[in-house]
Every structure is written in C-alpha cells, then in structure tokens.
Design an enzyme around this catalytic site. Structure first.
Site: not given
Length: 823
Positions: A525-526, A542, A521-523, A638
């Site tokens: 943060f990266g 991560k 996945g992609q958030g 969050d």
C-alpha cells in the site's frame, strides 16, 4: 583360583568407587569442616554456576570467583579477592570460627573475608543456580550475599541501588584490565534524583547515561522497547532506596550484563545447550554515546560529519576549538530571549516560541513535574529561566533551566524536545522585494483557488471512482463512505461508515513531515509512519504511495473493514483524503509485528509458550470474528506473521486488510484473476486456480501456527538438504513420530508438551491440501481449547519440492490426540 583373583581385583575397585561417591561428588556448600582447596570447585545444584580458583589471561595470579558452568573463564561474574591475589596454588575457601566466609593462602593468612559483624558460628555458604553465593546460620538467617556486593557483572534478580537518605550505593565496578580483576576506573549504578537514570562513571565524572526511566524502559537507549528486558524494573522501596533489577522468565536463556575495563556495558547471552556466548547490545557503540561529547547546548548525531552541532538558536562557544574537533566547550545562545530583553532593558518585542526536535535523547539535569502536555508548555513559557521542555506521557513534564548537556539525535526512539527560541530565530528573515513578489504571486493563486473551491463547494466536495462505484465525501470533520453499486446506487441508504477525518497538515506535523526516521515499515500500500497527535496520542499513519499497485479499492477495503471493532483487529482511528493523498490512521502498536519477535534469536526469548498460545488464540478469535461474527463476512487473503501486530502486552491484532474480500451472506467462495498474497501462506487452490474462501484463511492460519510453535519461517529456511519448507519438515516429523523435534527449544518444557503437540496436530489439519478437509476456524478454536477432545489425523499438506516427497506416505495416518480433562 580364578574366582579368588577376580574378587581380589574387584573389591578394591568397589571401595575406590565408594570413596569417590562420598568425596568426589560435586558439592554446593562450604562449612568450617567442608572447604575447598585450589583447584577444587563448588558447583551449584543445577550446575549453572561454579565457584573456585582461576587465573586470568596473561596473568599468573590466582583469584576466587564465580563463573557460569562452562569451560570459558571469560564468563566470570564475581571475584572475591580482587585487590589481594594469591600467588600460588595453595589457597583455600572456608568458614571461620565466627561464621565468616574466608579466602586464605597457604600460610593461613586471610586475603579476603565476608567481614560481617552479625555472622554466627557453624554458618554455611551455599552457591545457588542464580549465581548468588550466600552465608547463613543454623536458623536459616542469611547474613551475607554476593549479589549485594557485585563486582563487574549484573545478573537477573541482582540489585544496583542508591539510598537517597544516606547516599549509600551498590554499584558495578570494572576490572582494571582483562588480566587484572582489581577495581578499575569505571563504575555503574542508578541515579534516582528527579527521574531515575543509569550512569557509568569514570571516577567521579559521568561517562555514559541511559536517559530517564519511563516505567518500562530507559528512553535514552534507542534500541530499548517495552520488552527489551522481560521483567526489567526500577523500584522505589519508599524507605529511601531506589534500585534497578531484572528477571528472565525464560530459563533457556542465560543473560547478564558486564561492565568492561573500558567503561562499556555489554549485554551478553547464551542459549541453553550452546556454549557460544553472543553480544546483544553495547552501551558505547559510537562516540556520541560518551557523556557530554558535544558540550553544553550541543547535540550529537553519529550519522553526521562532524558529529557535533549546536542546538538551534545556539552557536559554538569557541569556533577555533570546534574547527579542531574539540566540542566540549559547547555552545552559547545567538539571540537573547524576549523575556531576557524585557528584564534587562524594559524593551518589548515579539514573544518567544518553541522549536520541536524529534527522536532525541533528552539532556541531563531535567526538572520534573506532573502537568499534562499543554500545561507543561505553558509552565515553561511562563518561566523565563525555562529554556526547553519535553513531555513524555509515562514520565510527565521535563524542563531545563541550566546547561543542556548530553543530547543525542536518534533515528528512532527517544522523545520530542522543545527548545525555547527568540521569535527572530523561529522566522527566517526574507528580502523585502522577494516578499512583495511572492505576495503578488500568492494573491493571484489564492484568487484562482477561491474561485475553484467556490464552484466545487456546490458539488459537495466529493471524490468519485465510478469504475468501483465508490463515493468518498470529505465534507466537514467526518469521513463518509458509500458504495454506489448497492441498492440501486442510493448513497443515502447505503452509508457504510462514518468516522474522523484528519487533515494532511495535522498528520504531517504529527509525523515530522513524514520523516524517514519515523517510518515503521513499507508495504504494498505504501509506507507506514509513527506519529504523535497534539494530545500525546501515538498513531500509525499508512500513506498510499502514488507508485503503489494498490489503489482506491484497497483503500476502501481498509476503511470499511478496519472500522469493525474487535480486540484482535487493529483499530482504525480515521482517514485523510486530500487531492491525490489517501492516508489511514491506526492505533500505534509499540511492539511492531509478530515476525520481529518470532524469527529473531534473541527477541524470541520473550515469547514463552503461554504468550505464544495467547497469540495463537488471539489470531483465531480475530479470524472467527471476520468469518462468522461481524456484520460483514470477510476473507483476509494475506494472513502472515508480519500482518499480526503486537500491542504493549504482546496481544495479537490482525492488520492490513487491503487484500481482503467481503462475501455475501450466501456466498461460500469466489474466484479471482488477480491472485495476491504472500508465497508460503497461500493455499494451493488460491495460488493455482484463484479460488478463495474461509478455508484459504484457515490454511494461512495453519502455517502461522506451525511457525509460532517452531520459531521458524515456512519458506526461506533450509532445514536440511531434503526439506525446503516448514510444511514438508513438519509432515515428515509427524510421520516419523518425532514431532518434538519441531518444537522451538526455548518453549520445549515438559509441562507444555501435550498442549504444544495438540497445536502442531491442529496446524497440520489446517494445511491439508484439500480445502474441504480443513476445519473451519470455529472448529480450530474448539480443538485448541480441548472442547473437541478427539482430533482426527491430518492428511498430507501440499508439497512442491519433488515428486518423491509428493508420493511420501505417512504410516501414522491413524494417530490422534485425545485429551480427557479440560485445559
């Protein structure tokens, strides 16, 4: 006179209705005296299935079959007289004098029989809501079952099996065509040799293969995960029979598999109350799914053109055939292995090695043994005939010594395959002049680096961010984190954490050089990558993106907070700090995040109410630990469905602490100029004024609770023209005393209504507009567990859709829920 006439009319009607009540009521059993004639049907007790006569599309023949109790005949799941159709509408289904189930035509000629030798007179046949038709005698002994003689469909609790002693098999057999139910070319069953696999055969030749069974899934089906099927099993009964079966805990879903006339296994499902059937999965979606498409030592990749290539170290057997797109001739080795050269000529040379290929459907014909991964490699290396191996933790060691056939490259799933190659195939040949030139350049650079690090060593290899007052020390194999702003900047006194430091090279190897196929996945943060350490431990890595708006502060949050251990928080295993690279290493969560299940119409079936309530409690316990019980008081800021990860047992773990804030012991709330989080989950005081506290997390928890109960997103889902968010919709239903309408239909069982209603009530308390009205998370948990019997009525949540809704008053403001007995 009128009374006499009226009586004379009503009496025959009552007699007729009595006749129909006795003879027109649907039946679920057949006896020698109570049979069915075309076009009559047998109906299971709950009306889930019917047995009767049908005519396939584009045909005039009549067959006796079982189908789901819907108008569509495309849902036929079993056929009796497959090879002997009836030619008219005179057929009957009955029980013979010797106790067998029969299908006969109008001339009393038997076209099909259950044909059991141990049947007994006066037996009865009964159709169940499971789709099984069984024959039993007066003592209750079952002498025959349709599920033991399947046709083309695989239903819950049905078994397809192979007896390793006798070779006897129970398999699915396809229809010849959509209009001809007679036995076609394809069959599907289980091959238990070495490691169980499911096969589809075209005649006697393999046509499709599932890959090995690992105890939970078939690893050659890339879409499978640990809950691909709720209750899916492969069982060895220790008496020679290995069988495959599955069960569905969620009764609101009808689901079965069908083997089509083209040899494709299709997973089909229908939700309760809906007539439309939907396809969830197919075995043969692309050409690579056909068994052995690329021949021996070839590998298929549907994303490439052409789709077939030889495995590394191999070349096409017949180049002309390959150039024409005929790959079945396969590949041959380019360079002989060192052990082969030694055996044939006595010549020595550099030893062979292994090339790692990731995310692969491993080849067929694997030999199986139990050693650990390192022993698996050594075992293969010592055996000259071993040309490849693969280690899968829940399977063991797989190795190959013959042709490697039916390999496929996946974008996700599968296993790592290690191919044995000659040394020269592992190391590319380089021009000598280039080597000399590169050596000179590298020598110069190395000298400069050595000088630099000699100087840096005296500085204890530290990375500082003075603006944040944080010191990261990466000396040795331990990562130490200090906060220089505490206690007068005495770093030795304020060491916060100490844990494993992994080097970048090791993480690159574990993630196949951060290959996009391993991206989970992609958030903000990266990206997050799936990886596997040398010992076989799976991890999630991560990686801080250089383009990320988040930086060292968020990295430090994750490091400091995630080190706190709790069963409902994702566990941090270590970190990596090299140059500009900052990486965090977490335990791997095989079932990803809650939103991937909750908002998927098919996967949602795996979250029954007991599992959903367990997830709600798990999130609550994790929040309670952050707010009250940990040595640091933490506000997450969050909390949302995508930040709730699920382990292999679907237990909830809170993740992603990049936005979190640590409070002092006497601090209740704080303000920020930088509002971060996710729209739809943010409390109004935080979104509008930048004020956050424990009650901000409680608001997010309330939104999550309502999403879990309803199976709907708070935002991005239009319920109708009036209600543009879940909170508005839930509040309106609460005011209209119609809260049952909110409940996800897949969990709307009567026995759970009280508990689910309590959860909705508590969810609405959590999303009240004023923070002071919201309960603390400890109170929330007490309400959910019924420790607090009397739950106060909720006040209006924050609305933003229109002024009309803003002013909506709830007439049920005094409604409460009281539970007398404990849960």
């Amino acid at each position: 006179m009128e009374i006499i006439i009226l009586t004379s009319v009503i009496t025959p009607l009552l007699l007729l209705s009595g006749f129909c009540f006795g003879f027109c009521t649907p039946i679920d059993t057949i006896t020698s005296t109570q049979f069915i004639k075309d076009p009559e049907t047998l109906v299971s007790n709950g009306s889930a299935f019917k047995l009767g006569f049908f005519t396939p599309a584009d045909s005039t023949n009549r067959y006796v079959g079982i189908w789901y109790g819907t108008p569509s005949l495309s849902t036929v799941i079993w056929v009796a007289n497959r090879d002997k159709p009836l030619t008219d509408f005179s057929g009957i289904v009955t029980i013979s004098e010797d106790g067998n189930l029969l299908v006969m035509n109008g001339q009393k000629v038997i076209v099909w029989s259950s044909n059991v030798s141990n049947a007994a007179p006066n037996s009865i046949a009964q159709l169940l809501d499971s789709g099984n038709l069984f024959l039993r005698d007066n003592s209750g002994r079952i002498t025959w079952e349709s599920i033991q003689h399947p046709s083309h469909s695989f239903l819950p609790k049905m078994k397809i099996s192979t007896n390793t002693h006798t070779g006897e098999k129970v398999v699915l057999t396809s229809w010849k065509s959509p209009s001809d139910p007679s036995i076609g070319s394809f069959s599907a069953g289980i091959n238990p040799l070495n490691i169980p696999q499911v096969f589809v055969w075209n005649g006697s030749h393999p046509y499709w293969r599932s890959g090995p069974w690992n105890g939970q899934i078939f690893i050659g089906v890339s879409e499978m995960n640990s809950v691909f099927l709720n209750g899916f099993q492969v069982v060895d009964d220790k008496e020679g029979t290995v069988y495959e079966t599955f069960t569905l805990a969620n009764s609101s879903i009808f689901l079965y598999y069908v083997l089509t006339p083209e040899g494709t296994v299709v997973k089909t499902y229908r939700e309760f109350g809906k007539e439309k059937w939907q396809v969830a999965w197919k075995s043969n979606k692309v050409e690579c799914d056909v068994y052995g498409t690329c021949g021996a030592f070839g590998i298929c990749n549907s994303g490439n053109s052409p789709i077939c290539n030889c495995l590394k170290g191999y070349k096409p057997n017949y180049m002309e055939e390959w150039s024409r797109g005929n790959w079945t001739s396969g590949c041959v080795r380019k360079t002989a292995l060192q052990c082969e050269r030694t055996n044939s000529s006595g010549q020595q040379g550099k030893i062979d090695g292994f090339f790692r290929l990731t995310s692969v459907k491993v080849p067929d014909f694997a030999d199986w043994s139990l050693p650990l991964e390192d022993e698996c490699r050594k075992q293969c290396f010592k055996n000259c005939s071993c040309i490849a191996y693969s280690y899968y933790s829940s399977i063991g060691c797989m190795s190959w010594s013959g042709n490697m056939i039916d390999s496929q490259k996946f974008t996700q799933g599968g296993a790592d395959l290690y191919i044995r190659l000659a040394y020269s195939e592992l190391v590319e040949k380089r021009d000598m002049k280039a080597i000399i030139s590169v050596t000179i350049v590298i020598g110069t650079i190395a000298f400069g680096i050595f000088t630099y690090f000699s100087w840096r060593w005296r500085g204890k290899q530290t990375v500082k961010d003075k603006s944040k007052g944080i010191l990261l020390s990466d000396r040795g194999d331990v990562c130490r984190i200090y906060n220089m702003n505490m206690h007068g900047g005495n770093a030795n006194q304020v060491k916060l954490e100490e844990f494993s430091l992994l080097n970048l090279e090791k993480l690159a190897t574990a993630t196949n050089n951060f290959h996009e196929a391993n991206m989970l996945g992609q958030g903000g943060f990266g990206p997050v990558y799936r990886g596997k350490l040398p010992g076989g431990q799976e991890i999630a890595v991560k990686r801080l993106s250089r383009a990320s708006a988040q930086g060292l502060e968020e990295f430090m949050n994750e490091v400091v907070i995630c080190k706190i251990q709790h069963r409902n928080l994702v566990r941090l295993l270590g970190c990596c700090i090299e140059g500009d690279e900052k990486l965090l290493i977490y335990e791997y969560m095989p079932n990803k995040s809650l939103d991937t299940f909750l908002f998927d119409p098919l996967k949602r079936e795996f979250l029954d109410w007991r599992k959903r309530f367990s997830i709600i409690e798990g999130i609550g316990r994790g929040l309670l630990y952050l707010h009250r019980d940990s040595r640091l008081r933490i506000i997450h800021r969050d909390l949302k469905a995508s930040n709730i990860l699920l382990d292999e047992d679907l237990n909830a773990k809170i993740s992603d602490f990049g936005m979190a804030r640590i409070f002092g012991s006497n601090q209740d709330q704080a303000n920020t100029m930088r509002v971060v989080g996710t729209y739809g989950y943010m409390s109004p005081e935080y979104a509008m004024e930048g004020r956050f506290s424990e009650k901000s997390d409680v608001f997010s928890f309330g939104v999550l609770l309502l999403e879990i109960v309803s199976g709907r997103k708070n935002t991005g889902h239009q319920y109708d023209e009036q209600y543009l968010s879940l909170l508005v919709y839930a509040w309106t239903l609460w005011c209209e005393h119609n809260i049952k309408e909110l409940i996800d239909e897949t969990i709307a069982e009567a026995c759970f209504q009280e508990e689910i209603s309590r959860c909705i009530h508590v969810g609405l308390l959590c999303v009240q507009e004023s923070a002071k009205d919201r309960p603390s998370i400890s109170t929330v948990l007490s309400m959910l567990s019924s420790e607090i019997a009397h739950v106060p009525p909720p006040k209006q949540p924050p609305f933003s859709e229109s002024n009309q809704l803003r002013q909506k008053k709830c007439s049920s403001s005094q409604v409460t829920i009281t539970v007398i007995q404990g849960r």
